[in-house]
Write a protein that holds these residues in place. Structure first.
Motif: not given
Length: 222
Positions: A31-40, A70-76, A101-109
């Motif tokens: 669903h989303f592109p990632f930068l590849g930066i893991k949570k830690p 509005e930025k593409e990668e999910r980490e943002y 608005k946030l819930i309705l935009t780029k929605s996922w769990w």
């Protein structure tokens, strides 16, 4: 605000990891592109960013959150959610439409499950009138994610849970075939069972719930 966003962007781009990005995208069903930066590592970078900018010492800024959204990668979006969590006490009743608005935009769990119990839960606890004004409507919305948010907004309330309200939202959604609704019902019941197991046990026994909801909701019941 652009300077603040640029500072975070530069920090994240320096730590882009394409080897991680593919599996992270796959985990989120593409669903989303990632930068590849893991949570830690992301947590370390966020801590550095918040310290350097001092943004957490300023009033809550919807524009900052939306710019990240509005930025593409999910980490943002994840950083926006961290900022929201660190700004809970600053939220006002007037911020609830923005949460919708946030819930309705780029929605996922991953985003909805952070927004519903934290920002929405905080606003509703301090301004309970928003329940009848807004959240009641979410519970019967055509949008699955708003319904999930309504079911989950009391997740952290424990003994302060409005049981009648929780059960009403669940009954209104108990016939849903949506996995994410059935799962939310089970999750909400499981959490509330930690505070009132007898009530949840009786509720599950007395209602026609999806097997997934029953299984999830019964995990802590003997």
């Amino acid at each position: 605000m652009s300077d603040t966003i640029n500072r975070l962007t530069n920090l994240f781009e320096k730590n882009r990891n394409e080897a991680n990005a593919g599996p992270m995208r796959k985990y989120m069903k593409g669903h989303f592109p990632f930068l590849g930066i893991k949570k830690p590592l992301r947590s370390q970078l966020e801590k550095q960013f918040f310290k350097e900018t001092g943004i957490l010492k300023e009033p809550f800024q919807q524009d900052f959150v939306w710019d990240l959204w509005e930025k593409e990668e999910r980490e943002y979006q994840y950083t926006a959610l961290v900022y929201l969590e660190k700004s809970l006490k600053k939220l006002q009743k007037t911020d609830l439409p923005f949460m919708e608005k946030l819930i309705l935009t780029k929605s996922w769990w991953d985003s909805v499950d952070a927004i519903a119990p934290k920002p929405v839960g905080e606003i509703a606890a301090r301004y309970p009138e928003v329940i009848t004004e807004t959240i009641d409507g979410w519970a019967v919305s055509d949008n699955m994610w708003l319904r999930r948010a309504a079911i989950l907004f009391q997740l952290k309330y424990k003994q302060q849970t409005d049981e009648e309200l929780l059960y009403r939202y669940i009954v209104q959604n108990s016939g849903s075939k949506e996995f994410f609704i059935q799962k939310a019902i089970g999750w909400a019941l499981r959490e509330y069972s930690k505070s009132n197991p007898a009530s949840v046990k009786a509720f599950i026994a007395g209602e026609r719930l999806a097997p997934l909801s029953v299984r999830e909701g019964s995990k802590y019941l003997t």
